[in-house]
Design a protein around this motif. Structure first.
Motif, short mmCIF file in Angstrom:
data_model
loop_
_atom_site.label_atom_id
_atom_site.label_comp_id
_atom_site.label_asym_id
_atom_site.label_seq_id
_atom_site.Cartn_x
_atom_site.Cartn_y
_atom_site.Cartn_z
N PHE A 300 32.12 44.42 46.13
CA PHE A 300 32.60 43.80 46.35
C PHE A 300 32.78 42.79 44.85
O PHE A 300 34.13 42.63 44.76
N TYR A 301 32.20 42.98 43.99
CA TYR A 301 31.96 41.75 42.67
C TYR A 301 33.40 43.31 41.71
O TYR A 301 34.15 42.95 41.39
N GLU A 302 33.44 44.54 42.08
CA GLU A 302 34.31 45.64 41.30
C GLU A 302 35.30 45.06 42.18
O GLU A 302 36.43 45.41 41.57
N ALA A 303 35.79 45.08 43.41
CA ALA A 303 37.18 44.72 43.89
C ALA A 303 37.81 43.96 43.31
O ALA A 303 38.39 43.77 43.18
N ILE A 304 36.87 42.35 43.62
CA ILE A 304 36.88 40.99 42.64
C ILE A 304 37.83 41.71 41.12
O ILE A 304 39.02 41.71 40.74
N GLY A 305 37.01 42.17 40.49
CA GLY A 305 37.61 42.87 38.93
C GLY A 305 38.61 43.68 38.73
O GLY A 305 39.27 43.37 37.57
N ARG A 308 41.37 44.15 43.89
CA ARG A 308 41.71 44.88 45.16
C ARG A 308 41.07 43.27 46.22
O ARG A 308 42.01 43.46 47.31
N ILE A 309 40.67 42.75 45.72
CA ILE A 309 39.84 41.60 46.51
C ILE A 309 40.51 40.41 45.46
O ILE A 309 39.82 40.15 43.98
N SER A 310 41.90 39.02 46.15
CA SER A 310 41.09 38.00 45.54
C SER A 310 40.43 36.70 45.87
O SER A 310 40.41 36.86 46.88
N PHE A 311 40.32 36.37 44.14
CA PHE A 311 38.76 34.91 44.81
C PHE A 311 39.58 33.58 44.35
O PHE A 311 40.09 33.95 43.22
N HIS A 312 39.62 32.54 45.84
CA HIS A 312 40.13 31.24 45.00
C HIS A 312 38.92 30.16 44.93
O HIS A 312 37.72 30.19 46.06
N ARG A 313 38.57 29.27 44.52
CA ARG A 313 37.72 28.34 44.41
C ARG A 313 38.01 27.09 44.87
O ARG A 313 39.89 26.61 44.31
N GLY A 314 37.76 26.58 46.31
CA GLY A 314 38.06 25.49 46.70
C GLY A 314 37.66 25.55 48.65
O GLY A 314 37.11 25.93 48.99
N GLU A 315 39.09 24.85 48.91
CA GLU A 315 39.07 24.98 50.57
C GLU A 315 40.71 25.32 51.22
O GLU A 315 41.25 24.89 50.74
N ILE A 316 40.58 25.24 52.68
CA ILE A 316 42.22 25.57 53.21
C ILE A 316 42.70 23.78 53.04
O ILE A 316 41.37 23.10 53.55
N ALA A 317 43.47 23.59 52.60
CA ALA A 317 44.17 22.52 53.10
C ALA A 317 44.89 22.21 54.26
O ALA A 317 44.93 20.56 55.30
#
Length: 502
Positions: A300-305, A308-317
């Motif tokens: 998972f963390y390799e894919a973030i790095g 391949r996986i994007s990460f967002h802090r927050g929530e769906i508005a």
């Protein structure tokens, strides 16, 4: 006299309760609404990438080991297959009624403590009603998916978008060629994102908060079980009442304890490159004791790095056809939304009067020893104690219940039980910042909880075993001798047949 017992749910708690009570001579009927046994491991609920968090020897039943050819962290399908063999070996098949959902459970009303169970066939809708001498609720705390009511959900779905809980997302092909947005940062969310990133057009994860996760092997060498799945691992976190060596760890030895925690935290941060990828939590590692402990999903963390996986802090508005607006104002493409957003802890089959005694006004379950409600005769709960060792907690709880039903346990006065419940709930809410799963979360104090139950029925593990458990990971087989001892105490012998009957 209790003879005929109804059990709701055929997961870990329901199966171990049924098996234990049958060995004490009770008749049991297990109601399960799904088409197979297993609870969270049922084929109807297995999301892509699901594996155990525990190594196999720590997640097996004490008297039925997992196959030796299973990997150290078995898949969801393997766990379900293992549970099928457990059912067959102990002759439980005839006691389980699959595809029957309990729609109502009511006290008979004559003061006998008996219960009337109404169940509905999932296949044809037929309804059956039967009275039982006792009811044990084992439907689990992970039975009702919680999906947030996002603004714009209707329009999103009308345009072909899908919103599913992780437990409802059983086919990765749903994400093929589509934009996947996964909500949450728990194990299920990370597992789904990692499992689907190769087939989805894009994969994004959004989470309100970042928690510490534990690698399966720290520094890629040391299995996490040797640090966290033993008595020392539990002892590093302050329990409601500190005894024995834990007084040293949280007293004069606290600097040593803090140094150990800080060292492990540093190893994890470096190993996962958390600062580099922007996912280093704000708090200390010890905050993992507040709600849950989540293992790192492989890759998972390799894919973030590597993006391949994007990460967002927050929530769906807000949702709209084909997209989601996030709380930071960003708009991202979204065709499939998978929510690892928790569960509702409810028992909708109980009527309002019973629920008012089982739970408080905030929905917290008020259960003595996580099993007995006050003022409601003839009912117990098992599995309402989320823990590292769910199957062992279920087994030990089943022993406690069986001992009570055969007259081997004198409960303390109701007022003492009430004080215990009040104290536990207050402590759980304080230490978890309110994330105590309606009073059902005992993580990471699984062994503490089992010790208390066993002490109350005078069935402690041997001293040498308890000492050993301070230094090495707990093996489920270490608890295998408890049932034979309790049966012998009550003039029974452990059945040598697969039926589990005496």
């Amino acid at each position: 006299m209790v003879h005929d017992i109804a059990i709701i749910g055929a997961g870990l708690a329901g199966l171990s309760t049924a098996k234990t009570l049958r060995q004490f001579g009770f008749e049991v009927t297990v109601f399960e609404k799904e088409a197979d046994i297993g609870g969270v491991w049922s084929a109807s609920r297995r999301y892509p990438g699901l594996t155990t968090q525990n190594p196999r020897e720590t997640y097996a039943f004490s008297d039925w080991p997992m196959p030796a050819d299973y990997p150290e962290w078995p898949t969801g399908a393997q766990v379900q297959a293992y549970l099928e063999t457990y059912v067959d070996h102990f002759g439980l098949r005839s006691s389980i009624r699959l595809g029957r959902e309990v729609t109502a459970a009511r006290p008979v009303g004559d003061g006998s403590g008996r219960w009337t169970i109404e169940s509905r066939s999932v296949a044809d809708g037929s309804v059956e009603t039967k009275a039982f001498d006792y009811l044990i609720v084992c439907n689990g705390i992970f039975s009702i998916p919680a999906i947030p009511p996002y603004p714009g959900s209707d329009a999103f779905r009308d345009s072909g978008g899908q919103i599913l809980h992780t437990s409802q997302f059983t086919d990765p092909e749903i994400a093929r060629g589509r934009n996947l947005l996964v909500v949450g940062y728990g194990k299920s969310s990370c597992d789904v994102a990692r499992a689907c990133m190769e087939v989805a057009a894009s994969t994004r994860v959004i989470a309100r908060s970042i928690i510490w996760k534990i690698p399966k092997k720290l520094a890629n060498t040391l299995n996490f079980k040797h640090l966290f799945l033993n008595r020392l691992g539990e002892g590093l976190f302050r329990y409601i009442e500190v005894k024995g060596f834990e007084r040293f760890l949280h007293g004069p030895g606290k600097p040593i304890r803090n140094a150990m925690m800080n060292s492990v935290q540093g190893v994890i941060a470096r190993q996962l490159r958390l600062k580099e990828i922007g996912l280093e939590p704000d708090g200390k590692l010890e905050t993992i004791a507040r709600s849950t402990v989540s293992l790192v999903t492989d890759g998972f963390y390799e894919a973030i790095g590597d993006g391949r996986i994007s990460f967002h802090r927050g929530e769906i508005a807000e949702l709209s056809p084909g997209q989601a607006r996030l709380s930071d104002g960003t708009t991202v493409p979204a065709d499939v939304i998978i929510c690892g957003t928790g569960w509702h802890q409810r028992c909708d089959f109980l009527d309002r009067d019973v629920l008012s005694k089982v739970t408080d006004e905030r929905g917290n379950f008020r259960l003595y020893r996580s099993m007995l409600p006050l003022g409601v005769p003839g009912i117990a709960f098992n599995g309402y104690n989320s823990s590292f060792f769910s199957q062992l907690n279920a087994e030990v709880s089943a022993l406690w219940i069986a001992n009570m039903l055969v007259g081997g346990l004198v409960l303390p006065p109701e007022e003492e039980q009430r004080r215990y419940i009040d104290s536990r709930l207050a402590w759980m809410e304080q230490r978890t910042n309110g994330k105590h799963s309606k009073g059902t979360n005992i993580i990471p104090f699984s062994v503490h909880h089992m010790d208390e139950l066993l002490a109350e029925i005078d069935l402690r593990l041997p001293l040498l075993t308890r000492i050993r458990q301070w230094f090495v990971s707990i093996d489920a087989a270490e608890y295998a001798g408890l049932l034979p001892r309790l049966l012998k105490r009550h003039g029974r012998t452990l059945s040598t047949t697969s039926t589990g009957r005496n």
